[in-house]
Design a protein around this motif. Structure first.
Motif, PDB file in Angstrom:
ATOM      1  N   UNK A 128       0.847  -1.191   0.000  1.00  0.00           N
ATOM      2  CA  UNK A 128       0.000   0.000   0.000  1.00  0.00           C
ATOM      3  C   UNK A 128       0.886   1.245   0.000  1.00  0.00           C
ATOM      4  N   UNK A 129       0.808   2.020  -1.066  1.00  0.00           N
ATOM      5  CA  UNK A 129       1.699   3.175  -1.225  1.00  0.00           C
ATOM      6  C   UNK A 129       1.674   4.154  -0.049  1.00  0.00           C
ATOM      7  N   UNK A 130       0.494   4.493   0.532  1.00  0.00           N
ATOM      8  CA  UNK A 130       0.504   5.463   1.639  1.00  0.00           C
ATOM      9  C   UNK A 130       1.333   5.033   2.849  1.00  0.00           C
ATOM     10  N   UNK A 131       1.620   3.748   2.974  1.00  0.00           N
ATOM     11  CA  UNK A 131       2.435   3.267   4.094  1.00  0.00           C
ATOM     12  C   UNK A 131       3.867   3.795   4.019  1.00  0.00           C
ATOM     13  N   UNK A 132       4.228   4.330   2.858  1.00  0.00           N
ATOM     14  CA  UNK A 132       5.583   4.868   2.687  1.00  0.00           C
ATOM     15  C   UNK A 132       5.592   6.397   2.659  1.00  0.00           C
ATOM     16  N   UNK A 133       4.561   7.004   3.228  1.00  0.00           N
ATOM     17  CA  UNK A 133       4.501   8.470   3.273  1.00  0.00           C
ATOM     18  C   UNK A 133       5.688   9.074   4.002  1.00  0.00           C
ATOM     19  N   UNK A 134       6.323   8.293   4.855  1.00  0.00           N
ATOM     20  CA  UNK A 134       7.496   8.782   5.594  1.00  0.00           C
ATOM     21  C   UNK A 134       8.636   9.200   4.665  1.00  0.00           C
ATOM     22  N   UNK A 135       8.613   8.713   3.416  1.00  0.00           N
ATOM     23  CA  UNK A 135       9.672   9.085   2.482  1.00  0.00           C
ATOM     24  C   UNK A 135       9.690  10.591   2.203  1.00  0.00           C
TER      25      UNK A 135
END
Length: 375
Positions: free
Chosen positions: A322-329
């Motif tokens: 799930x792309x939003x799980x990598x919002x920390x980038x």
């Protein structure tokens, strides 16, 4: 009318000295600010046809914060979902989550469209809950206090877009702003009570998310004591990262070890970004722990074998698709010079929209690559 007597020279000199001293103190304690992207103006002030509808305000949650855990009945790893308990949890917390999602969505719409009714909608949702003293119950369990800090982080970080925008949307809404900020302030004080003085073996991603909610509130309310607590909690987290980049308390999650390492990164990256905006550099804490953790997670996503060996089980990769799980980038790559491979992966996943971090982080940190923010 009473007239004020002229000040004697000696007293005048003392007054000047006192004023200068006070001015020095004030400048040393500069107002807390978010990263630069939060000052972005409203994109376009739309007029004419309008299909925006606010919808009903979720019922303020003023009851006991005692909820079932979705891992109810699991062993110590707390990694096996209990579907029946999860359904009960979702049902009992629906109004809270609806508020989080609703405020985030409407604030994003307002920052895009600039319609006054969108601003009124977001402020009304928050002030309704503030006036009801929602989420302040002293009767809570672990899941309940988790919901409190998640909600605070979601709401306060969405609110930052309104408070710090160069368009000054809150200029004519000062009373509502005071009510909302006073409520955030009370919730943050309680979050600190909820998550302080835990033994190290109990400090995991929940504590990091609590610290993020307090950091976001610190900036929203200009409270240096909250800022300092969040920084302190970040340092505790950073010092949990081992030399290989693992978090021992997340390794315990067995098949979800990688997913929970990744889940620990959004609050930590956001705290570091907000600290940096206020002159506190946390990147070197514990020999570059944040970068070590991020590198370990990114390597794990590409090849989870080391996490499987460390956690003792094949990794559940569901959340990591799930792309939003990598919002920390977004905050992370504002702190570090991300390499080309990471930047390409980031751009493929953009825009990053996650209500728990206040909405569209790509609009804040990387607007030139926000290819999809009008959706």
């Amino acid at each position: 009318m009473q007239t004020r007597k002229p000040m004697r020279p000696a007293l005048l000199s003392l007054a000047i000295v006192a004023t200068l001293a006070w001015g020095g103190t004030a400048s040393a304690a500069a107002p807390l600010i978010p990263p630069q992207g939060y000052s972005a103006p409203i994109e376009k002030m739309k007029t004419g046809d309008n299909d925006f509808r606010c919808g009903p305000v979720p019922q303020p949650y003023t009851g006991s914060l005692v909820f079932r855990s979705k891992y109810e009945g699991s062993d110590k790893a707390r990694a096996t979902l209990n579907l029946r308990a999860e359904e009960a949890f979702r049902d009992s917390t629906k109004d809270i989550t609806d508020l989080e999602r609703g405020v985030s969505k409407v604030v994003m719409q307002y920052m895009r469209d600039g319609r006054p009714e969108q601003l009124d909608c977001a402020l009304n949702m928050m002030t309704t809950w503030a006036k009801a003293d929602a989420l302040e119950s002293q009767d809570y369990n672990h899941t309940g206090k988790s919901m409190r800090k998640w909600a605070l982080g979601s709401l306060s970080s969405a609110y930052l877009r309104l408070k710090f925008s160069d368009s000054r949307p809150l200029a004519n809404h000062q009373e509502q702003a005071r009510e909302i900020e006073a409520w955030f302030s009370k919730l943050a004080d309680q979050v600190i009570v909820d998550w302080s003085n835990l033994p190290l073996e109990k400090i995991n991603n929940h504590s990091y998310w609590a610290a993020w909610s307090v950091m976001s509130t610190a900036v929203a309310t200009n409270r240096r004591d909250l800022f300092d607590w969040a920084v302190k909690e970040f340092k505790v987290a950073a010092n949990q990262v081992d030399p290989q980049g693992f978090l021992p308390n997340e390794v315990k999650r067995r098949q979800r070890a990688l997913a929970y390492h990744n889940y620990a990164l959004p609050p930590l990256a956001m705290i570091a970004s907000f600290a940096q905006a206020n002159g506190v550099d946390l990147r070197q804490e514990n020999n570059g722990a944040l970068k070590r953790l991020a590198d370990r997670v990114l390597e794990g996503v590409r090849d989870p074998d080391e996490f499987a060996a460390k956690g003792g089980e094949k990794q559940d990769m569901t959340d990591l698709k799930k792309d939003p799980k990598f919002a920390w980038l977004e905050p992370y790559c504002s702190l570090y010079n991300c390499d080309q491979q990471v930047l390409e992966e980031k751009h493929e996943k953009q825009p990053f929209k996650t209500f728990r971090l206040g909405g569209d982080l790509t609009r804040v940190y990387d607007p030139s690559h926000d290819k999809d923010h009008n959706k």
